[in-house]
Design an enzyme around this catalytic site. Structure first.
Site, PDB file in Angstrom:
ATOM      1  N   ARG A   1       0.791  -1.239   0.000  1.00  0.00           N
ATOM      2  CA  ARG A   1       0.000   0.000   0.000  1.00  0.00           C
ATOM      3  C   ARG A   1       0.820   1.285   0.000  1.00  0.00           C
ATOM      4  NH1 ARG A   1      -5.049   0.700   3.643  1.00  0.00           N
ATOM      5  NH2 ARG A   1      -3.602   0.354   5.371  1.00  0.00           N
ATOM      6  N   ASP A   2       2.136   1.231   0.129  1.00  0.00           N
ATOM      7  CA  ASP A   2       2.924   2.468   0.083  1.00  0.00           C
ATOM      8  C   ASP A   2       4.262   2.219  -0.616  1.00  0.00           C
ATOM      9  OD1 ASP A   2       3.382   5.154   0.451  1.00  0.00           O
ATOM     10  OD2 ASP A   2       4.155   4.942   2.485  1.00  0.00           O
ATOM     11  N   LEU A   3       4.204   1.526  -1.739  1.00  0.00           N
ATOM     12  CA  LEU A   3       5.420   1.260  -2.502  1.00  0.00           C
ATOM     13  C   LEU A   3       5.839   2.532  -3.227  1.00  0.00           C
ATOM     14  CD1 LEU A   3       7.317  -1.145  -3.328  1.00  0.00           C
ATOM     15  CD2 LEU A   3       6.003  -1.206  -5.459  1.00  0.00           C
TER      16      LEU A   3
END
Length: 551
Positions: free
Chosen positions: A357-359
């Site tokens: 979710r936060d690549l």
């Protein structure tokens, strides 16, 4: 001599009467006239529109106090006209009236025969349409403005403060009622500055639609106002604004809520029942560290603390104009492949499916051999083996890397990570960040430029000039565009991505248009539309962009 129709005379007299109202002297920030249909000056629609604009002004003049929101209709189908007027939440009744008094004749002047139009001033917005516009979230057309002054120090810290502030204000505005969805506040920024913020929705929106609209507007900050001390993003259904000086009425001031504190008590051990729909907790991080087997550490790093002291963040290599030339294409290709295999492990080979979710670039660590390590699983979520999608009421992540279905509706899946990977891949190829992409004398974002280069068969324009061009780079561009397609179902899985990157004999499908692309606009056109304000510190309309269709 033939006398003009009575309806045309009434329209002219009424508009002249509106124009005679004393103006407060402000110029409109922007306007847009839809090209979906015109009306005739002596027709029923013109009469209804005239009556409606007169009613909006009359309603504002009749109100000594209130919330500055008016939604009115006039006439019957097929000549019905609907209008919405919204004053900024911190503006008093007198200024609201003055702004709407100016808006009605000006919108008639700017869009004299169009059946749908919108105009924005600093203090208010007025729009009308021949279709239903009530309780409908609309994010197009839009425009943005940015402060001419840059943030010169502690940019990442400033951006984090800005994000926390806008997210907190968004939560408060969303919780408003049917008469007011508005919030202002401030936060302490680096270098002893105070950052002030404002967010607002048209109050007829549902909480979900207000939240979705503000998320979309906030997501435009990297494109409109990257490293700027202030900015404004405005769409028909909502708007946001931030500055390093107090720009709103102090009487409307509300301190933003303090961020939630991390729990001090030990968290329970992870179980297979990991659903936390609508919540973001630390349990995902603890479960992740426990469930990744030791063999996976060659591709992933869950124990981040022990490696951070010896690792470099990937973004450092590509942001610095000198150091970004260090990784040649062979090394960059190795980094891309390592990240892809790491995501494949998270999505398919781990006991529980993991959605990061936060690549983004700053969450990829490089060891001494330039091997990539995916880090920072603070926002990760765990899926059951047969689970394909989940949703949350609180969107977390980094704007620019988040997939459209996640930004708009809170839906996330493996395809959300695929979208982020595609953005990251295009960043590595171009050597530029999604948040501060530059293309000569035009204003355009990275995804839009990549797509235009592909469509115009000039993909070489996207590639970092320091790299030697080869077929493998062009294939990676193709794969990147497949990953950032707007429709979730069209994006490949990470298994397919790894196969595409490793085998050059496999034919690739044609990509469709990416999400969140901005049109290419010459800076000369933007400068000609700049708004001159009464303070050199205020944001100016450096990039006024209008899109006729919602995205």
């Amino acid at each position: 001599m033939i006398a003009p129709p009575r309806s045309a005379v009434l329209l002219l007299l009424s508009l002249l009467a509106l124009a005679a109202v004393p103006a407060h002297g402000a110029a409109p920030l922007s306007h847009y006239c839809w090209l979906t249909g015109n009306f005739t000056a002596n027709g029923t629609y013109a009469t209804n529109l005239n009556a409606l604009l007169t009613s909006v002004v009359a309603s504002a003049n009749a109100t000594s106090v209130g919330y500055g929101f008016y939604n009115l209709s006039a006439g019957k189908s097929p000549d019905a006209v609907n209008a919405i007027a919204l004053c900024r939440g911190d503006v008093g009744a007198a200024d609201c009236r003055s702004c709407l008094n100016d808006s009605a004749p000006e919108i008639a002047r700017q869009c004299p025969v169009q059946k749908e139009a919108i105009i924005w001033y600093d203090n208010c917005m007025l729009r009308y349409s021949n279709r239903s516009i009530f309780r409908a979230m609309e994010v197009s057309p839009f425009f943005y403005m940015s402060n001419p002054s840059n943030v010169t120090n502690n940019v990442d810290q400033f951006n984090q403060v800005l994000r926390n502030l806008t997210d907190g204000l968004r939560d408060r505005a969303v919780s408003g009622n049917s008469t007011r969805k508005f919030a202002v506040g401030n936060a302490t920024a680096p270098n002893f500055q105070t950052l002030f913020g404002l967010v607002q929705c048209t109050p007829d929106l549902s909480q979900q639609d207000c939240d979705g609209c503000l998320v979309r507007a906030i997501a435009q900050i990297p494109q409109c106002c990257n490293q700027k001390q202030g900015g404004r993003v405005v769409v028909p259904s909502c708007n946001i604004m931030f500055e390093v000086y107090p720009f709103f009425d102090a009487s409307a001031y509300e301190s933003p809520p303090s961020p939630p504190q991390s729990p001090v008590s030990p968290l329970p051990p992870p179980t297979n029942n990991t659903s936390t729909k609508g919540k973001d907790t630390n349990s995902g991080r603890i479960a992740l560290i426990i469930t990744i087997p030791a063999v996976g550490l060659a591709l992933l790093i869950a124990g981040i603390l022990c490696i951070c002291l010896r690792s470099r963040r990937m973004k450092t290599n590509f942001e610095d104009p000198v150091r970004r030339r260090q990784p040649d294409w062979e090394r960059r290709q190795k980094i891309i492949g390592g990240i892809a295999r790491g995501l494949l492990y998270l999505h398919e080979d781990s006991r529980l499916r993991i959605i990061h979710r936060d690549l983004k670039a700053s969450n990829i660590l490089l060891d001494a051999e330039m091997n990539p390590k995916i880090s920072d699983f603070g926002t990760a979520r765990l899926f059951e083996v047969d689970q394909t999608q989940d949703a949350t009421s609180r969107v977390v992540g980094t704007y620019g890397y988040m997939a459209p279905e996640y930004v708009m509706h809170g839906f996330f899946s493996v395809k959300s990570d695929v979208f982020s990977f595609g953005v990251l891949l295009l960043e590595i190829i171009s050597g530029q960040k999604i948040s501060c992409f530059r293309n000569g004398d035009t204003t355009e974002n990275l995804l839009g430029y990549a797509w235009r280069s592909w469509r115009e068969e000039t993909p070489l324009n996207l590639i970092d000039p320091s790299l030697a061009v080869g077929s493998s780079i062009l294939r990676c561009i193709h794969v990147g565009l497949l990953c950032v397609q707007e429709v979730e179902a069209n994006r490949p899985t990470m298994g397919a991505v790894v196969s595409m990157l490793s085998s050059h004999s496999t034919a690739l499908p044609l990509p469709s248009q990416p999400a969140f692309i901005l049109p290419s606009i010459p800076q000369s056109d933007i400068a000609s539309r700049a708004v001159v304000t009464h303070s050199n510190k205020e944001s100016v309309n450096e990039a006024s962009i209008t899109e006729p269709y919602p995205r």
